[in-house]
Design a protein around this motif. Structure first.
Motif, PDB file in Angstrom:
ATOM      1  N   ALA A  14      -3.971  -3.228  12.336  1.00 50.95           N
ATOM      2  CA  ALA A  14      -4.183  -4.472  11.611  1.00 50.95           C
ATOM      3  C   ALA A  14      -5.248  -4.286  10.554  1.00 50.95           C
ATOM      4  CB  ALA A  14      -4.611  -5.567  12.592  1.00 50.95           C
ATOM      5  N   PHE A  15      -4.987  -4.748   9.350  1.00 49.68           N
ATOM      6  CA  PHE A  15      -6.012  -4.652   8.316  1.00 49.68           C
ATOM      7  C   PHE A  15      -5.993  -5.862   7.400  1.00 49.68           C
ATOM      8  CE2 PHE A  15      -3.145  -3.111   4.909  1.00 49.68           C
ATOM      9  CZ  PHE A  15      -2.083  -2.651   5.658  1.00 49.68           C
TER      10      PHE A  15
ATOM     11  N   PRO B 275      -5.735  -2.090  16.534  1.00 46.74           N
ATOM     12  CA  PRO B 275      -5.270  -0.946  15.744  1.00 46.74           C
ATOM     13  C   PRO B 275      -3.971  -1.295  15.047  1.00 46.74           C
ATOM     14  CG  PRO B 275      -4.956  -0.556  18.087  1.00 46.74           C
ATOM     15  CD  PRO B 275      -5.657  -1.857  17.975  1.00 46.74           C
TER      16      PRO B 275
ATOM     17  N   TYR C  67     -15.680  -0.714   8.230  1.00 48.13           N
ATOM     18  CA  TYR C  67     -15.278  -1.298   6.954  1.00 48.13           C
ATOM     19  C   TYR C  67     -16.454  -1.348   5.970  1.00 48.13           C
ATOM     20  CZ  TYR C  67     -10.981  -3.207   9.176  1.00 48.13           C
ATOM     21  OH  TYR C  67      -9.770  -3.381   9.821  1.00 48.13           O
TER      22      TYR C  67
ATOM     23  N   TYR D  23      -0.349   4.412  25.376  1.00 50.16           N
ATOM     24  CA  TYR D  23      -1.280   4.388  24.250  1.00 50.16           C
ATOM     25  C   TYR D  23      -2.173   3.152  24.319  1.00 50.16           C
ATOM     26  CZ  TYR D  23      -2.901   3.413  19.557  1.00 50.16           C
ATOM     27  OH  TYR D  23      -3.681   3.072  18.479  1.00 50.16           O
TER      28      TYR D  23
ATOM     29  N   ILE E  12       3.702  -3.686  14.300  1.00 48.89           N
ATOM     30  CA  ILE E  12       3.993  -2.259  14.244  1.00 48.89           C
ATOM     31  C   ILE E  12       5.456  -2.058  14.563  1.00 48.89           C
ATOM     32  CG2 ILE E  12       3.347  -0.008  15.137  1.00 48.89           C
ATOM     33  CD1 ILE E  12       0.609  -1.662  15.736  1.00 48.89           C
TER      34      ILE E  12
ATOM     35  N   ARG F 248      -9.644  -6.987   6.728  1.00 50.76           N
ATOM     36  CA  ARG F 248     -10.252  -6.026   5.818  1.00 50.76           C
ATOM     37  C   ARG F 248      -9.876  -6.346   4.393  1.00 50.76           C
ATOM     38  NH1 ARG F 248     -11.033  -0.719   3.676  1.00 50.76           N
ATOM     39  NH2 ARG F 248     -11.212   0.798   5.335  1.00 50.76           N
TER      40      ARG F 248
ATOM     41  N   CYS G 133      -8.490   3.054  14.673  1.00 52.40           N
ATOM     42  CA  CYS G 133      -8.018   2.286  13.527  1.00 52.40           C
ATOM     43  C   CYS G 133      -9.059   2.005  12.458  1.00 52.40           C
ATOM     44  CB  CYS G 133      -7.371   0.961  13.921  1.00 52.40           C
ATOM     45  SG  CYS G 133      -6.501   0.204  12.529  1.00 52.40           S
ATOM     46  N   LEU G 134      -8.813   2.558  11.294  1.00 49.66           N
ATOM     47  CA  LEU G 134      -9.684   2.345  10.151  1.00 49.66           C
ATOM     48  C   LEU G 134      -9.138   1.270   9.241  1.00 49.66           C
ATOM     49  CD1 LEU G 134     -10.421   6.084   9.513  1.00 49.66           C
ATOM     50  CD2 LEU G 134     -12.141   4.363   9.986  1.00 49.66           C
ATOM     51  N   GLY G 135      -7.991   0.732   9.578  1.00 44.33           N
ATOM     52  CA  GLY G 135      -7.440  -0.339   8.765  1.00 44.33           C
ATOM     53  C   GLY G 135      -6.795   0.134   7.475  1.00 44.33           C
ATOM     54  N   ALA G 136      -6.392   1.421   7.432  1.00 44.13           N
ATOM     55  CA  ALA G 136      -5.711   1.903   6.221  1.00 44.13           C
ATOM     56  C   ALA G 136      -4.307   2.324   6.620  1.00 44.13           C
ATOM     57  CB  ALA G 136      -6.480   3.071   5.614  1.00 44.13           C
ATOM     58  N   CYS G 137      -3.631   1.453   7.345  1.00 38.03           N
ATOM     59  CA  CYS G 137      -2.403   1.798   8.048  1.00 38.03           C
ATOM     60  C   CYS G 137      -1.280   2.243   7.136  1.00 38.03           C
ATOM     61  CB  CYS G 137      -1.975   0.610   8.891  1.00 38.03           C
ATOM     62  SG  CYS G 137      -3.364  -0.077   9.815  1.00 38.03           S
ATOM     63  N   ALA G 138      -1.337   1.837   5.885  1.00 41.15           N
ATOM     64  CA  ALA G 138      -0.276   2.275   4.981  1.00 41.15           C
ATOM     65  C   ALA G 138      -0.362   3.768   4.727  1.00 41.15           C
ATOM     66  CB  ALA G 138      -0.390   1.525   3.650  1.00 41.15           C
ATOM     67  N   LEU G 139      -1.495   4.357   5.017  1.00 45.54           N
ATOM     68  CA  LEU G 139      -1.662   5.777   4.744  1.00 45.54           C
ATOM     69  C   LEU G 139      -1.402   6.614   5.988  1.00 45.54           C
ATOM     70  CD1 LEU G 139      -5.045   5.484   2.835  1.00 45.54           C
ATOM     71  CD2 LEU G 139      -2.772   5.642   1.846  1.00 45.54           C
TER      72      LEU G 139
ATOM     73  N   GLN H  38      -1.058  10.196   4.811  1.00 48.25           N
ATOM     74  CA  GLN H  38       0.174  10.947   5.099  1.00 48.25           C
ATOM     75  C   GLN H  38      -0.157  12.379   5.527  1.00 48.25           C
ATOM     76  OE1 GLN H  38       0.604   8.907   1.990  1.00 48.25           O
ATOM     77  NE2 GLN H  38       1.490   7.383   3.364  1.00 48.25           N
TER      78      GLN H  38
ATOM     79  N   GLY I 157      -5.161   4.771  15.378  1.00 54.74           N
ATOM     80  CA  GLY I 157      -4.602   3.439  15.443  1.00 54.74           C
ATOM     81  C   GLY I 157      -3.111   3.504  15.747  1.00 54.74           C
ATOM     82  N   THR I 158      -2.550   2.346  16.086  1.00 53.96           N
ATOM     83  CA  THR I 158      -1.153   2.337  16.515  1.00 53.96           C
ATOM     84  C   THR I 158      -0.229   2.840  15.422  1.00 53.96           C
ATOM     85  OG1 THR I 158      -1.792   0.283  17.584  1.00 53.96           O
ATOM     86  CG2 THR I 158       0.500   0.967  17.793  1.00 53.96           C
ATOM     87  N   ALA I 159      -0.465   2.391  14.178  1.00 53.33           N
ATOM     88  CA  ALA I 159       0.419   2.827  13.101  1.00 53.33           C
ATOM     89  C   ALA I 159       0.335   4.333  12.941  1.00 53.33           C
ATOM     90  CB  ALA I 159       0.036   2.128  11.804  1.00 53.33           C
TER      91      ALA I 159
ATOM     92  N   THR J  64       5.501  -0.451   3.797  1.00 52.16           N
ATOM     93  CA  THR J  64       4.265  -0.640   4.553  1.00 52.16           C
ATOM     94  C   THR J  64       3.296  -1.439   3.719  1.00 52.16           C
ATOM     95  OG1 THR J  64       4.599   1.576   5.392  1.00 52.16           O
ATOM     96  CG2 THR J  64       2.475   0.574   5.826  1.00 52.16           C
TER      97      THR J  64
ATOM     98  N   CYS K   4       0.791  -1.225   0.000  1.00 58.28           N
ATOM     99  CA  CYS K   4       0.000   0.000   0.000  1.00 58.28           C
ATOM    100  C   CYS K   4       0.826   1.279   0.000  1.00 58.28           C
ATOM    101  CB  CYS K   4      -0.922  -0.010   1.206  1.00 58.28           C
ATOM    102  SG  CYS K   4      -1.811  -1.570   1.373  1.00 58.28           S
TER     103      CYS K   4
ATOM    104  N   VAL L 169       3.386  -2.240   9.464  1.00 57.88           N
ATOM    105  CA  VAL L 169       3.111  -0.807   9.455  1.00 57.88           C
ATOM    106  C   VAL L 169       4.025  -0.108  10.453  1.00 57.88           C
ATOM    107  CG1 VAL L 169       0.689  -1.073   8.815  1.00 57.88           C
ATOM    108  CG2 VAL L 169       1.334  -1.072  11.217  1.00 57.88           C
TER     109      VAL L 169
END
Lengths: 617, 687, 194
Positions: A202-203, A200, A240, A445, A431, A206, C142-148, C161, C103-105, A363, A52, A357
């Protein structure tokens, strides 16, 4: 059927879509039409490719050329050079972070090379809204075999022999769970797919639900035959909506083809699936809480035993498995347990999907065989830490997991070795953290997260996590004492042993894990009033290096409390008494200049910072 | 089944949780969220125990005992875990007293009254000394809380009658929510929000009055802290003694625990072992007994009319005057009326008095037009036995229930609980108004399964009551169903049985004297020369009387009552009657003596019962003292001579309206007691 | 013929015509339609509330009462469920919704600072709506779009970003009462929350 000589597969996973994948696709279609190539070049969209960071992504087949970070403006060149002149465009290809030549083929890119795709086998090659494409790649063959030629006992035996363990976190042997449920005399029985991926960072689930929903459906059909269920539920997080939509389409298409509903494939087997949406509660990922949610209740976990396999949804025998677990099942049935158990380690068979991530170059989503070393995931697949920073730790298992430090980088990824190291496989969120990540801040956190998501039913979790979070906040604010560490450890024990469900029982893990491997960081906060990673606001000070500052006024304008003074072309100065340490100045200072630095400890105090942040008016 | 707990061999008869097994054998495992009436909840986590062979700990409240288990309840590990959990609970519950070093001398030094706006410790708490959390803290041995305190926010809610709510004392055990939902079927209290923000509250944070709460008080009874309290007794010291009595405010006959202090009733709560109610009550039995007993309208002394005004008199004077004046009136010109809220002893005395001292006038009473009488007459008309007796708890087993004309939460709340249990088990419930046609009903009734039809006096109020009853019988009986008569007074069945035993001549057409032992029927007193009233409260009859005798209530005089089930219950004297009030039978005994009538030589309620049992065979069990039901009658035709059947009003005469369910011996609780006025005054919430 | 109720939502003809015939409130009418869609099943209360929130943008007391009435369920239960799940809002939400991922990322990449920046810019704490009803600021785990990461979502569009400058850019039109700006080209509202 039309056959084109070239397929252009545009990745339409969330990341790429947000970067403009559809605009890219439209531009490709238009340009190809303009050049009269529409009969030779087919443009299609697929689900997420996993990389991604590099979106929008385009795969050109049959050669498997991988293009990344494309924009519509690149399209004319691409069509001209690659499609018409047969010369793939090197400037649009992936270049490794350490530099060097572009890598044209996907299969050669480090990120992809080390992966082993079972669950994600259809990645980047099918349109998830077209069931025929899933079928074309051996889709529903496993289900057909299970329904037509296997008994429930045989199916359970295969899954057991394969050694599949629950991919949602705890790693309970899937075959054993199914067998327990199969043997229950009560009826009706139910199947549930746990798509409430709340960790958080994790996707994975999804991605699977959006990119290859039929894999999950097929797994559930096989599972239904195994335990004797006629109804199942796919529970998907409210956050989602695309996954909900894709699964909905998949269900409809499966019904149209007679793969769901009554008399599936003419075998007399009935099975129907329904989507249930989550409503914003992390705790509803816990299996008994999920059941409560489907029943229309507050997502309060229930005491186990009895286990859901014995008494679950509406008191009936219910098998709940994670998305990834279900998606493994068709391959196991189709290719056999021996094949599956040939991958992985002695106790952890098959593969695992991780979301890689954080502070990492590559990533994305990776599926790797169990037993792979953490080091290989971080540095080979992940391409290492960006900006040349130092690796510090990997957090695995979300709020229930822990951190693996540098010293343990050679740890093989499997259930047992991770839990022995104080972490947890969890759902697969990985992470990566570097030297700029404060481990006390991370523990805080996670405790805050757990506090927010605690359902509130049992006293140890509801009250204990709050007390732990408060102690951590004090330590992070430079107001902690050594006694606090002892209190944290005692609280951790109470919460761990006393809580009703897995959320509470594992909530102390991030604290225990960071205390185990990064105790010195805690001590630095407490004793030295220092945050080595320069994160905790009360313990740092921002400063502008007079030798580097070019006087561009950017930080001055960005500062929300007007704590920076200076004129054009003159060195800017931060008023420490007013600075709220928001980091805006650091963020806007041009990369070529990098004049803003953070200090901690003595240096910070000498500057006039390293003290509680002034209240904003 | 045999298992080991703390090394002791324990034998169990049937299935049990580890907590039940331990407690039954004198092993105390602390718990706060568990309650015998409720399904296990496993939330407070205090009852965690270790079971050999099982990882970690398990909650004793929700773990079933199994053969051969080896359970440890109090290892050092468990003790420290329990202490840790309790410390956390107390971090969110005011505990200043717990950690105070002045505790030993507190009682001596305390100089202010305890009523404060904010509770900071036990000493200032309304339930100090009666608090389960206090007991657990003492048992665990806690004297410090090493965490910062958090106070659950929100003001003390005092905007409802009877019940105060103080969220700062709540420990989120969930008992109130669970009892309101599982047992009462009201679902008024619930969990609101999540995690640390969780509070107990009503929908949209409305008043209980605006949330369909029936103020049964069950939430107050199960609350282990002072979070939910009965406002009237909030700061009272614990009661000195407790007596079990039968509630007589309606026809169900619940068991009540009457608390006493300084010789006065301090409050009532439901008897967990009450045969009828098993620990449940309603707003009246729970909150209104004390206000009723001390109500300003209570009659405390005999009254005599002189010069147009009623004045106080001594018993001797009043009795003598009454006897003299009664002696001067022809038997056929004296009307006697009695109340179905009187005990069997009192009613027996009235009937005997009428027969022996007044020459035999009929005693008019509300049992004549009661639902029970209607059912009994149905049977007699058809020459077959129609059972009247039933067990309230059996209603919970029915498959189909029809309720006609009765607002159960108001008129028969405990019956309502049984109905709720039946519905929770899948029973069909059909509610109808008393006047509705029955054709629709027969369409709706399934062919399968016996149907229970619950009806009250409303059904018989209109004309054609008996005919409708017969129709209902035809709907229910063929399928093995039953009709259940739900009358509102506490002793309709007793009154009916006693009336049967005294054949009497018809009532006088133009009575010159009225003896009214209880406000029934609404005989207009205007025309009579002499009106003698025996009552507990001043009402319209009293205001027009010539002689008034103050009567003790059922809580102040031992008496036998037969409830709607036909259950015979003897209620003891819980508290001394106020002023110079006497039990009804004693008044009549003394009056009979002065009139020279025989058959009144009993000196105690027990002796009355002996005479009663001899005269009224169905009540024979009353003298025996054990739990018993009224003997059912075998099918027999209607008696030919006299008897209450002749009392049935002829066509044209208006039937008396069914008694106001909130009337107690002439005191209209809903009009006179503010809290009940508010509760009843709500618009019907059913949408 | 289309009928707009007070929330500006277009109703289907059938609902609006039944509205005209009866004296049902919009909430009751909507609840009836939605409850029917789920076959009157009590266990679907959560989905029913979600659909109604999608319709009215929040769950007013009238809406909760309507659901309780239509499902023949105690209001306390509906309220209890509505206050448990974060998806539900029992206060009116703004025309626009800005969600910052925590989210954590995202956290590790500076998400907390981003949230603070939004809070400062809008004068709101996370979870609040501006007094003029323009915008609601929210945080989500967390929305699950961690790459962003770090990620912010504005009216269903994902902006990856994120930094302070980009935040200001996308907020600008709203602060001037308009629509969200285009920072990068995005897909056709695919991530629109229901």
């Amino acid at each position: 059927m039309t056959t084109a000589r070239t397929h252009l597969l545009v990745c339409a996973g969330t990341g790429c879509v947000s970067c403009g994948a559809f605009a890219l696709k439209d531009a490709l279609v238009a340009e190809i039409a303009r050049r009269g190539l529409q009969d030779e070049a087919l443009v299609a969209t697929t689900g997420c490719n996993g990389f991604c960071e590099r979106g929008p992504i385009l795969l050109v087949h049959p050669d498997g050329i991988f293009y990344q970070r494309l924009a519509p403006a690149d399209v004319p060149l691409l069509v001209e050079e690659h499609l018409i002149k047969g010369r793939p465009v090197r400037t649009l290809m992936y270049v490794p972070p350490e530099g060097g030549a572009p890598v044209p083929k996907m299969a050669d890119i480090e990120f992809f090379k080390h992966q082993r795709l079972i669950v994600l086998r259809n990645r980047g090659r099918i349109d998830p809204e077209k069931i025929e494409e899933y079928i074309a790649y051996d889709g529903y063959e496993g289900a057909a075999k299970a329904l037509e030629r296997m008994t429930p006992e045989e199916i359970v035996a295969e899954v057991s022999a394969a050694g599949l363990r629950g991919r949602g976190g705890a790693g309970f042997p899937t075959g054993r769970k199914w067998d327990l449920c199969r043997r229950q005399p009560a009826s009706p029985k139910y199947l549930i797919c746990n798509g409430d991926e709340g960790d958080p960072g994790a996707f994975m689930d999804r991605s699977v639900l959006e990119a290859d929903p039929h894999a999950v459906l097929e797994g559930m059909i096989i599972g239904a035959k195994a335990i004797g269920a006629a109804r199942g539920f796919v529970y998907i997080r409210d956050e989602y909506p695309l996954a909900v939509s894709r699964v909905g389409i998949a269900l409809e298409q499966a019904r149209e083809r007679g793969l769901l509903g009554r008399d599936i494939l003419g075998t007399g087997f009935d099975f129907e699936l329904e989507i249930v949406r989550g409503a914003g509660a992390f705790v509803s990922g816990e299996e008994t809480a999920l059941i409560a949610s489907i029943e229309g209740q507050r997502a309060y976990p229930r005491q186990r035993p009895p286990y859901p396999a014995q008494q679950g949804l509406w008191g009936k025998p219910t098998v709940i498995n994670n998305v990834e677990t279900w998606a493994n099942v068709p391959s196991i049935i189709r290719r056999g347990s021996a094949w599956f158990s040939g991958l992985g380690t002695e106790t952890s068979k098959g593969t695992k999907i991780f979301s890689l991530v954080g502070k990492i170059n590559n990533t994305g989503l990776v599926e790797v065989p169990m037993g792979i070393r953490l080091r290989d995931i971080v540095f080979a697949v992940g391409g290492g830490i960006p900006k040349g920073r130092d690796f510090k730790a990997v957090q695995i298992g979300g709020p229930s997991g822990g951190c693996i430090p540098k010293a343990l980088l050679d740890l093989p990824i499997d259930y047992e070795s991770l839990s022995q190291a104080g972490a947890m496989m969890g759902s697969g969120g990985m992470i990566v953290m570097d030297e700029d990540t404060c481990m006390v801040d991370i523990a805080l956190y996670f405790l805050r997260f757990t506090q927010e998501e605690s359902c509130g039913k049992c006293s140890p979790c509801r009250i204990g996590t709050r007390q732990m979070a408060e102690i951590l906040a004090r330590i992070a604010a430079g107001e902690g004492s050594l006694e606090d560490i002892r209190k944290l450890e005692e609280l951790a024990s109470t919460v761990k042993r006393g809580s009703l469900c897995g959320l509470g029982q594992t909530a102390p893990n991030p604290v225990l894990s960071t205390l185990r491997y990064f105790r010195d960081e805690y001590l630095a906060h407490i004793v030295d009033h220092t945050c080595p990673a320069r994160v905790c606001k009360n313990l740092i000070a921002y400063d502008i290096d007079p030798d580097k500052c070019v006087g561009c006024l950017l930080c001055l304008k960005a500062c929300p409390v007007k704590a920076i003074s200076g004129e054009r072309k003159k060195v800017h100065v931060i008023d420490q008494g007013a600075c709220i340490r928001c980091g805006a100045c650091l963020s806007v200072c041009p990369a070529k200049v990098q004049a803003v630095v953070k200090h901690t400890g003595e240096k910070a105090r000498a500057l006039g910072g390293g003290a509680p942040v002034p209240k904003e008016t | 089944m045999k298992l080991l707990i703390d090394g002791r061999a324990i034998a169990l008869e049937g299935p049990a949780t580890l907590l039940e097994a331990a407690r039954a054998n004198g092993i105390d495992i602390p718990s706060l969220c568990d309650h015998p009436w409720l399904a296990p909840y496993a939330a407070c986590r205090l009852c965690l125990v270790e079971v050999k062979g099982r990882k970690g700990c398990v909650p004793a409240c929700s773990t079933a005992a199994e053969e051969g288990m080896d359970v440890m309840t109090s290892t050092p590990d468990l003790q420290s875990l329990r202490r840790g959990i309790l410390e956390l609970i107390l971090a969110e519950h005011p505990h200043a007293c717990l950690i105070c070093c002045e505790k030993p001398s507190c009682d001596d030094l305390k100089s202010t009254i305890r009523k404060t706006g904010e509770v900071t410790g036990c000493v200032l708490c309304p339930v100090n000394g009666r608090c389960e959390l206090q007991r657990v803290a003492e048992a665990v041995g806690l004297d410090r809380v090493p965490f910062p305190s958090h106070r659950r926010s929100g003001e003390v809610r005092r905007d409802d009658p009877f019940i105060d709510r103080d969220n700062s004392l709540c420990i989120l055990c969930g008992r109130c929510v669970r009892v309101c939902h599982e047992v009462r079927g009201a679902s008024v209290l619930t969990f609101v929000s999540r995690g640390s923000e969780t509070v107990i509250g009503t929908a949209l944070d409305r008043r209980l009055l605006d949330s369909e709460c029936q103020f049964c008080g069950a939430c107050v009874d199960v609350c282990p802290t002072g979070s939910l309290t009965e406002r009237a007794v909030r700061y009272d010291r614990p009661a000195e003694t407790e007596t079990k009595a039968v509630c007589t405010l309606c026809g169900q006959g619940c068991g009540l625990c009457v608390k006493l202090r300084d010789g006065r009733v301090a409050g009532t709560s439901p008897d967990p072992e009450g045969a009828v109610n098993r620990g449940q009550a309603c707003v009246k039995g729970r909150f209104l007994v004390r206000p009723a007993l001390i109500h300003p309208r209570r009659l405390l002394k005999p009254l005599i009319r002189e010069n147009g005004e009623l004045r106080e008199a001594g018993w001797e004077e009043a009795l003598t005057l009454a006897a003299t004046r009664l002696a001067g009136i022809e038997p056929g010109q004296i009307s006697v009326a009695a109340s179905a809220q009187s005990s069997c002893e009192d009613l027996f005395a009235v009937h005997r008095f009428a027969a022996e001292a007044l020459g035999g006038p009929a005693v008019a009473g509300p049992w004549t037009n009661s639902a029970a009488a209607g059912l009994r007459d149905l049977g007699r008309a058809a020459g077959r036995a129609v059972p009247l007796n039933f067990r309230l708890s059996d209603i919970a087993l029915a498959g189909t229930i029809v309720v006609i004309g009765e607002d159960l939460p108001v008129t028969q709340p405990i019956v309502g609980l049984s109905v709720h249990r039946a519905v929770a088990r899948g029973a069909a419930l059909i509610r109808m108004n008393a006047g509705e046609g029955l054709r629709r009903l027969s369409d709706r009734l399934d062919a399968s399964g016996p149907v229970l039809i619950l009806f009250g006096p409303e059904l018989l109020k209109r004309g054609q009551g008996q005919a409708r009853l017969a129709e209902l019988w035809d709907l229910a009986a063929p399928g093995g169903g039953r009709l259940l008569a739900l009358d509102r007074e506490s002793n309709i069945r007793g009154g009916l049985a006693i009336a049967e035993a005294f054949p009497a001549r018809p009532a006088a057409k133009a009575a010159r004297a009225l003896y009214i032992a209880g406000p029934h029927p609404r005989i207009a007193p205007g025309k009579a020369d002499l009106v003698i009233v025996q009552a507990s409260y001043r009402d319209e009859h009293v205001s027009s009387a010539d002689i008034v005798f103050p009567e003790a209530t059922s809580f102040e005089a031992e008496g036998t009552f037969v409830n709607i089930e036909g259950r015979i219950q003897v209620s003891p004297t819980a508290v001394a009657p106020p002023g110079e009030a006497w039990p009804g039978w004693r008044i009549l005994k003394e009056l009979a003596a002065r009139l020279g009538a025989p058959g009144f030589d009993f000196a105690s309620p027990a002796e009355v019962r002996i005479a009663l049992s001899a005269a009224v065979p169905p009540l024979a069990a009353a003298a025996a003292g054990g739990p018993a039901f009224l003997a059912e009658e075998a099918g027999r035709p209607a008696p030919s001579v006299g008897g209450p059947a002749d009392e049935r009003p002829t066509r044209g005469r208006r039937l008396a309206a069914p008694r106001d369910p909130d009337d107690y011996k002439g005191l209209s609780l809903a009009a006179e007691i503010k809290g009940l006025k508010l509760v009843r005054g709500r618009r019907c919430p059913r949408s | 013929m289309q009928n707009k109720d007070k929330a500006g939502v277009v109703r289907r003809d059938r609902a609006s015509s039944s509205l005209k015939r009866s004296s049902l409130s919009p909430e009751r009418a909507a609840a009836r339609v939605v409850v029917r869609k789920y076959g009157g099943r009590k266990r679907a209360v959560i989905q029913i509330l979600q659909d109604l929130q999608g319709c009215f943008r929040w769950l007013a007391p009238e809406t909760l009462e309507a659901v309780a009435a239509e499902l023949k369920m105690p209001l306390a239960h509906v309220y209890s469920v509505a206050t448990f799940y974060r998806s539900f809002s029992l206060v009116p939400r703004g025309q626009h919704t800005c969600t910052v991922c925590m989210g954590t990322a995202c956290h590790v990449r500076g998400g907390a600072a981003i949230l603070e920046h939004f809070e400062r810019k809008l004068g709101l704490r996370a979870g609040q709506t501006s007094p003029d009803g323009e915008i609601t600021l929210e945080r989500v785990n967390c929305l699950g779009a961690c790459a962003l990461a770090p990620l912010a979502v504005l009216d269903g569009r994902y902006y990856g970003q994120m930094n302070e400058t980009k935040a200001d850019t996308i907020l600008q039109p709203i602060l001037r009462a308009g629509g969200p700006a285009q920072v990068r080209e995005s897909g056709p509202g695919e991530e629109e929350t229901p």
